[in-house]
Design a protein around this motif. Structure first.
Motif, mmCIF file in Angstrom:
data_model
loop_
_atom_site.group_PDB
_atom_site.id
_atom_site.type_symbol
_atom_site.label_atom_id
_atom_site.label_comp_id
_atom_site.label_asym_id
_atom_site.label_seq_id
_atom_site.Cartn_x
_atom_site.Cartn_y
_atom_site.Cartn_z
ATOM 1 N N ASP A 40 0.831 -1.201 0.000
ATOM 2 C CA ASP A 40 0.000 0.000 0.000
ATOM 3 C C ASP A 40 0.869 1.255 0.000
ATOM 4 O O ASP A 40 0.568 2.230 -0.684
ATOM 5 N N ALA A 41 1.941 1.232 0.773
ATOM 6 C CA ALA A 41 2.829 2.389 0.862
ATOM 7 C C ALA A 41 3.497 2.672 -0.478
ATOM 8 O O ALA A 41 3.595 3.826 -0.913
ATOM 9 N N VAL A 42 3.959 1.632 -1.147
ATOM 10 C CA VAL A 42 4.591 1.802 -2.456
ATOM 11 C C VAL A 42 3.579 2.362 -3.455
ATOM 12 O O VAL A 42 3.888 3.272 -4.242
ATOM 13 N N THR A 43 2.364 1.830 -3.439
ATOM 14 C CA THR A 43 1.317 2.309 -4.343
ATOM 15 C C THR A 43 1.021 3.786 -4.104
ATOM 16 O O THR A 43 0.867 4.568 -5.046
ATOM 17 N N ALA A 44 0.944 4.173 -2.828
ATOM 18 C CA ALA A 44 0.657 5.566 -2.498
ATOM 19 C C ALA A 44 1.743 6.492 -3.013
ATOM 20 O O ALA A 44 1.457 7.589 -3.526
ATOM 21 N N VAL A 45 2.997 6.086 -2.903
ATOM 22 C CA VAL A 45 4.092 6.932 -3.372
ATOM 23 C C VAL A 45 4.163 6.949 -4.886
ATOM 24 O O VAL A 45 4.404 7.989 -5.501
ATOM 25 N N ASN A 46 3.929 5.816 -5.522
ATOM 26 C CA ASN A 46 3.894 5.804 -6.987
ATOM 27 C C ASN A 46 2.904 6.830 -7.526
ATOM 28 O O ASN A 46 3.151 7.480 -8.545
ATOM 29 N N ALA A 47 1.774 6.962 -6.841
ATOM 30 C CA ALA A 47 0.727 7.867 -7.311
ATOM 31 C C ALA A 47 1.163 9.333 -7.280
ATOM 32 O O ALA A 47 0.613 10.153 -8.017
ATOM 33 N N ILE A 48 2.155 9.675 -6.439
ATOM 34 C CA ILE A 48 2.609 11.069 -6.360
ATOM 35 C C ILE A 48 3.298 11.483 -7.646
ATOM 36 O O ILE A 48 3.267 12.648 -8.045
ATOM 37 N N TYR A 49 3.932 10.535 -8.320
ATOM 38 C CA TYR A 49 4.599 10.838 -9.584
ATOM 39 C C TYR A 49 3.607 11.111 -10.719
ATOM 40 O O TYR A 49 3.965 11.715 -11.729
ATOM 41 N N TYR A 50 2.408 10.631 -10.547
ATOM 42 C CA TYR A 50 1.435 10.591 -11.638
ATOM 43 C C TYR A 50 1.219 11.926 -12.336
ATOM 44 O O TYR A 50 1.241 11.990 -13.571
ATOM 45 N N PRO A 51 1.015 13.047 -11.631
ATOM 46 C CA PRO A 51 0.750 14.303 -12.344
ATOM 47 C C PRO A 51 1.904 14.798 -13.208
ATOM 48 O O PRO A 51 1.690 15.615 -14.106
ATOM 49 N N LEU A 52 3.120 14.325 -12.965
ATOM 50 C CA LEU A 52 4.244 14.764 -13.789
ATOM 51 C C LEU A 52 4.028 14.419 -15.246
ATOM 52 O O LEU A 52 4.414 15.183 -16.140
ATOM 53 N N VAL A 53 3.417 13.262 -15.495
ATOM 54 C CA VAL A 53 3.189 12.817 -16.866
ATOM 55 C C VAL A 53 1.748 12.377 -17.091
ATOM 56 O O VAL A 53 1.442 11.691 -18.051
ATOM 57 N N GLU A 110 -2.863 20.442 -11.370
ATOM 58 C CA GLU A 110 -2.010 19.260 -11.443
ATOM 59 C C GLU A 110 -0.942 19.272 -10.346
ATOM 60 O O GLU A 110 -0.606 18.227 -9.775
ATOM 61 N N HIS A 111 -0.408 20.445 -10.038
ATOM 62 C CA HIS A 111 0.606 20.521 -8.977
ATOM 63 C C HIS A 111 -0.003 20.238 -7.604
ATOM 64 O O HIS A 111 0.582 19.502 -6.797
ATOM 65 N N TYR A 112 -1.161 20.803 -7.339
ATOM 66 C CA TYR A 112 -1.776 20.546 -6.031
ATOM 67 C C TYR A 112 -2.275 19.108 -5.904
ATOM 68 O O TYR A 112 -2.348 18.568 -4.796
ATOM 69 N N GLU A 113 -2.607 18.482 -7.035
ATOM 70 C CA GLU A 113 -2.943 17.061 -6.976
ATOM 71 C C GLU A 113 -1.739 16.260 -6.489
ATOM 72 O O GLU A 113 -1.856 15.385 -5.625
ATOM 73 N N GLY A 114 -0.559 16.562 -7.051
ATOM 74 C CA GLY A 114 0.649 15.879 -6.608
ATOM 75 C C GLY A 114 0.984 16.164 -5.168
ATOM 76 O O GLY A 114 1.396 15.274 -4.408
ATOM 77 N N ILE A 115 0.802 17.410 -4.747
ATOM 78 C CA ILE A 115 1.085 17.789 -3.362
ATOM 79 C C ILE A 115 0.183 17.036 -2.400
ATOM 80 O O ILE A 115 0.634 16.531 -1.360
#
Length: 506
Positions: A40-53, A110-115
């Motif tokens: 779950d932790a890995v999945t949550a962190v992977n999602a933070i990268y998402y808005p970059l691309v 998109e930036h606040y989504e990542g934040i």
């Protein structure tokens, strides 16, 4: 050496390890149920990268089309091409856009989504029972990414709300917060990057696709450069240059952009796109390519900004390169050979003066589709060398160390070493020119025009600095005014949050 790779498909985001990440669970799972395991932790962190691309419906990726049209078009290097009919995009290029412009809103959103995804991870992961080294690495990634998102926001919008908790837990009233002073936002960015570097020191090794200690220090050096804290910028840049991270320049400048070499020693942090798996395709490549070439998909929506210098009515950044500069024919091409009829296609502005087309996103593996697996560089080692040369010159004058860093860039480009004995102002101008040529069409020029000074700088930017107004008027973008040193706060955000104020002039 660790590098960054982000692969985006239409429905999920995953890394080159065995992780198979779907950003959202297929059935509803409450946060209390979900944040329980290391997976779950890995999945949550992977999602933070998402808005970059991110290429989801209704939005565009930050490090792809959004920054291309929302930043590079507002410079003296680039312009909207004839194949870019979108009125809001062309408004950016003409600097006639308003606070209601969709790109201004999307960049903010998109930036606040990542934040917020970073905030969620930073709140939830500490309580998960898991391997301590993996936990430390994941917290480092989340903290780094939050800093990167805020660094972009504060440079674009100035004072912005500094939100450090999960926004989904807040009521509408609690979300209505005022803008935080720029100084406080920068203080948090610096703290996050320092914390991230420490997390990585104690963290597990990560597979390709992760932020790293080296990336944290490189970004922090850039933050200090932006703040004109020369001493700290030099210190951090030297830690990256002389550290054990394994970074270095490619021997051939073209390797920086060719997909076959991505995640190499020069790529400190990259948002990297697998073009053939994105639902709507790579959003930049086909726009770079000349239209009307049989067998090649190109719209020519992106072009260099043409302006008059002397009797030359078609001067552009392309002509700032000397003919011996190897970067010139990597960054641009002047013709395309049709795979259908074998003919060479080019366009002339004037007799003997071919139009240059941007080439950095071209992928030879997709010669006809307008697709590309070319990555979007966020931080690369060449920029760290340029940061070091600039900050060292500002701190101590053009020392041997400053010359060494800049000459590494010039040597790779096929240029002679910079003339010795330059004044501080002359060396500064040389660094600025090489930044412009080295990083053309890599989302850097707009920020540089805002922060750069010179002996002839005019216009009033933050702290009275910046050459944006002066330089854009030189290329005929006469609608530019001092208000353009900052983006407008999106009008939609002000409508939803009455505590937000608008930037001056908007």
């Amino acid at each position: 050496m660790k590098k960054t790779l982000i692969l985006l498909s239409a429905l999920s985001i995953g890394f080159t390890s065995c992780v198979d990440l779907n950003e959202s669970p297929e059935s509803f799972i409450s946060p209390e149920q979900f944040y329980k395991t290391a997976k779950d932790a890995v999945t949550a962190v992977n999602a933070i990268y998402y808005p970059l691309v991110d290429n989801k419906v209704g939005a565009q990726p930050i490090y792809n089309r959004l920054f291309y049209t929302g930043l590079d078009f507002m410079t003296d290097d680039m312009d909207a091409g004839p194949g870019s009919p979108n009125g809001e995009v062309r408004a950016f290029a003409k600097l006639t856009h308003a606070s209601t412009n969709l790109r201004i809103q999307q960049i903010w959103t998109e930036h606040y989504e990542g934040i917020n995804k970073a905030n969620i991870a930073l709140e939830r992961i500490p309580a998960i029972e898991m391997d301590a080294k993996l936990k430390s690495r994941l917290l480092g990634e989340a903290t780094f990414l939050r800093a990167l998102y805020y660094f972009n926001l504060v440079r674009l919008y100035g004072d912005v709300p500094l939100l450090l908790t999960d926004q989904t837990r807040l009521t509408t009233a609690e979300l209505q917060v005022p803008r935080t002073p720029t100084s406080e936002v920068y203080a948090q960015i610096i703290k996050d990057l320092e914390d991230a570097a420490n997390y990585f020191k104690n963290g597990a090794a990560g597979e390709a696709g992760r932020a790293t200690e080296g990336a944290s220090k490189a970004l922090l050096s850039k933050v200090y450069l932006t703040k004109r804290d020369w001493a700290n910028s030099v210190k951090l840049a030297e830690e990256v240059i002389n550290g054990s991270y394994g970074y270095g320049l490619f021997d051939d400048y073209s390797q920086v952009f060719l997909p076959a070499y991505k995640n190499g020693r020069e790529h400190i942090f990259s948002a990297q796109i697998k073009g053939s798996t994105i639902s709507t395709g790579h959003l930049v490549t086909s726009s770079d390519i000349r239209s009307g070439v049989p067998g090649i998909k190109g719209s020519y929506g992106n072009q260099v900004a043409f302006y008059t210098v002397g009797t030359d009515k078609y001067f552009s950044v392309y002509k700032l390169f000397s003919n011996k500069d190897k970067r010139k024919r990597v960054s641009f091409v002047t013709s395309y050979t049709s795979p259908t009829d074998g003919k060479k296609y080019f366009t002339l502005n004037a007799p003997g003066d071919s139009v240059p087309y941007i080439n950095k996103n071209w992928d030879p593996n997709y010669p006809t589709s307008g697709q590309s697996d070319a990555n979007a560089n966020v931080l690369r080692f060449a920029e760290v060398l340029l940061i070091h040369a600039e900050a060292e010159n500002e701190l101590n004058g053009p020392t041997e160390k400053a010359y060494t860093s800049l000459n590494k860039i010039r040597k790779r480009a096929g240029l002679d070493n910079l003339t010795t004995g330059l004044t501080k102002d002359e060396f500064r101008d040389s660094v600025y020119l090489d930044r412009r040529l080295e990083l053309v069409a890599e989302y850097q020029r707009f920020f540089d025009l805002i922060r750069q000074t010179g002996t002839e700088a005019t216009g009033v930017g933050p702290e009275g600095r910046g050459i944006l107004v002066k330089n854009l008027k030189l290329v005929g973008k006469n609608n530019v005014t001092p208000k353009h040193y900052l983006f407008a706060i999106p009008q939609g955000e002000i409508d939803r949050n009455p505590k937000l104020t608008q930037n001056s002039g908007w």
